[in-house]
Design a protein around this motif. Structure first.
Motif, PDB file in Angstrom:
ATOM      1  N   LYS A  65     -13.230   1.097  -2.733  1.00 36.00           N
ATOM      2  CA  LYS A  65     -12.184  -0.010  -2.503  1.00 36.00           C
ATOM      3  C   LYS A  65     -12.667  -1.177  -3.332  1.00 36.00           C
ATOM      4  O   LYS A  65     -13.848  -1.617  -3.134  1.00 36.00           O
ATOM      5  CB  LYS A  65     -12.334  -0.270  -0.859  1.00 36.00           C
ATOM      6  N   VAL A  66     -11.839  -1.605  -4.287  1.00 31.66           N
ATOM      7  CA  VAL A  66     -12.175  -2.797  -5.015  1.00 31.66           C
ATOM      8  C   VAL A  66     -11.057  -3.844  -4.935  1.00 31.66           C
ATOM      9  O   VAL A  66      -9.911  -3.593  -4.652  1.00 31.66           O
ATOM     10  CB  VAL A  66     -12.304  -2.209  -6.462  1.00 31.66           C
TER      11      VAL A  66
ATOM     12  N   VAL B 285      -5.937  -8.787  -2.403  1.00 35.59           N
ATOM     13  CA  VAL B 285      -5.464  -7.581  -2.737  1.00 35.59           C
ATOM     14  C   VAL B 285      -6.299  -6.369  -3.171  1.00 35.59           C
ATOM     15  O   VAL B 285      -7.127  -6.751  -4.070  1.00 35.59           O
ATOM     16  CB  VAL B 285      -4.262  -7.704  -3.842  1.00 35.59           C
ATOM     17  N   TYR B 286      -6.128  -5.465  -2.475  1.00 36.97           N
ATOM     18  CA  TYR B 286      -7.307  -4.357  -2.653  1.00 36.97           C
ATOM     19  C   TYR B 286      -6.869  -3.017  -3.380  1.00 36.97           C
ATOM     20  O   TYR B 286      -5.543  -2.614  -3.031  1.00 36.97           O
ATOM     21  CB  TYR B 286      -7.973  -3.779  -1.474  1.00 36.97           C
TER      22      TYR B 286
ATOM     23  N   MET C 165      -7.289   7.882 -10.480  1.00 33.79           N
ATOM     24  CA  MET C 165      -6.334   6.504 -10.257  1.00 33.79           C
ATOM     25  C   MET C 165      -7.075   5.767  -9.067  1.00 33.79           C
ATOM     26  O   MET C 165      -6.987   6.171  -8.024  1.00 33.79           O
ATOM     27  CB  MET C 165      -5.028   7.036 -10.348  1.00 33.79           C
ATOM     28  N   LEU C 166      -6.517   4.229  -9.226  1.00 30.46           N
ATOM     29  CA  LEU C 166      -6.780   3.621  -7.964  1.00 30.46           C
ATOM     30  C   LEU C 166      -5.266   3.158  -7.767  1.00 30.46           C
ATOM     31  O   LEU C 166      -4.536   2.882  -8.518  1.00 30.46           O
ATOM     32  CB  LEU C 166      -7.640   2.183  -8.399  1.00 30.46           C
ATOM     33  N   GLU C 167      -4.929   3.136  -6.478  1.00 29.26           N
ATOM     34  CA  GLU C 167      -3.952   3.044  -5.881  1.00 29.26           C
ATOM     35  C   GLU C 167      -4.017   1.439  -5.012  1.00 29.26           C
ATOM     36  O   GLU C 167      -5.003   1.446  -4.362  1.00 29.26           O
ATOM     37  CB  GLU C 167      -3.270   4.077  -4.887  1.00 29.26           C
TER      38      GLU C 167
ATOM     39  N   SER D 161      -8.719   2.922 -12.943  1.00 31.44           N
ATOM     40  CA  SER D 161      -9.388   3.894 -12.721  1.00 31.44           C
ATOM     41  C   SER D 161     -10.687   4.051 -11.750  1.00 31.44           C
ATOM     42  O   SER D 161     -11.686   3.118 -12.104  1.00 31.44           O
ATOM     43  CB  SER D 161      -9.811   4.562 -14.002  1.00 31.44           C
ATOM     44  N   CYS D 162     -11.034   4.866 -11.017  1.00 30.09           N
ATOM     45  CA  CYS D 162     -12.044   4.793 -10.210  1.00 30.09           C
ATOM     46  C   CYS D 162     -13.467   4.740 -11.069  1.00 30.09           C
ATOM     47  O   CYS D 162     -13.555   5.615 -12.030  1.00 30.09           O
ATOM     48  CB  CYS D 162     -12.152   6.010  -9.182  1.00 30.09           C
TER      49      CYS D 162
END
Length: 172
Positions: free
Chosen positions: A125-126, A115-116, A144-146, A137-138
């Protein structure tokens, strides 16, 4: 059958262009029978001998050319006599397709099993675990990371694998 052959021909041209450039496609498409020297070909095509050598060695690396080397008695220099291996097209294509298939299968396994999350600005991309560590959080910009829906990418990889398997079938 005609479309299958042209599809394989297109694939071969794509491969040659990728490894040997436009000059590689030109040299390969000449349909040269028998042996020739890089010097002869350079003069005939009006291009630099180093460009011809680079192309021939690239074709050699993927199995579409062979050479034999002899020493010129007068100069002491090595001479290369080249031959294009038109009879190896199918084997070379099959080998390249199988390598690509292996890479895609590995990529599919990674994409399907993970899941990324992605930065809204496209910074990173994490994995889910990394996103949790970063508090969603980036790490670069702080936004924000989505959640990243990988289903489209997974479907695309599966379609590409189907196409590769079909092409390998045509080569068998």
């Amino acid at each position: 059958m005609e479309t299958q052959i042209s599809e394989l021909d297109e694939l071969l041209v794509e491969l040659i262009e990728r490894v040997a450039g436009e000059l590689g496609v030109i040299i390969y498409s000449l349909g040269i029978e028998g042996e020739f020297t890089d010097e002869q070909l350079s003069q005939e095509l009006g291009v630099e001998i180093n460009d011809v050598r680079r192309v021939l060695f690239a074709l050699y690396e993927i199995g579409l050319a062979t050479y034999r080397r002899t020493r010129d008695e007068e100069t002491g220099w090595m001479e290369y006599y080249w031959k294009i291996s038109y009879d190896r097209e199918r084997d070379v294509l099959r080998k390249e397709l199988e390598k690509t298939r292996e890479k895609l299968e590995a990529k599919l396994e990674i994409e399907d099993g993970s899941v990324y999350y992605i930065c809204v600005n496209g910074c990173v991309k994490v994995s889910y675990e990394e996103a949790m560590e970063f508090g969603f959080s980036c790490p670069k910009c702080g936004d924000m990371l989505e959640f990243l829906d990988s289903s489209g990418a997974i479907e695309q990889i599966r379609e590409e694998l189907e196409k590769i398997n079909r092409l390998i079938g045509l080569l068998s």
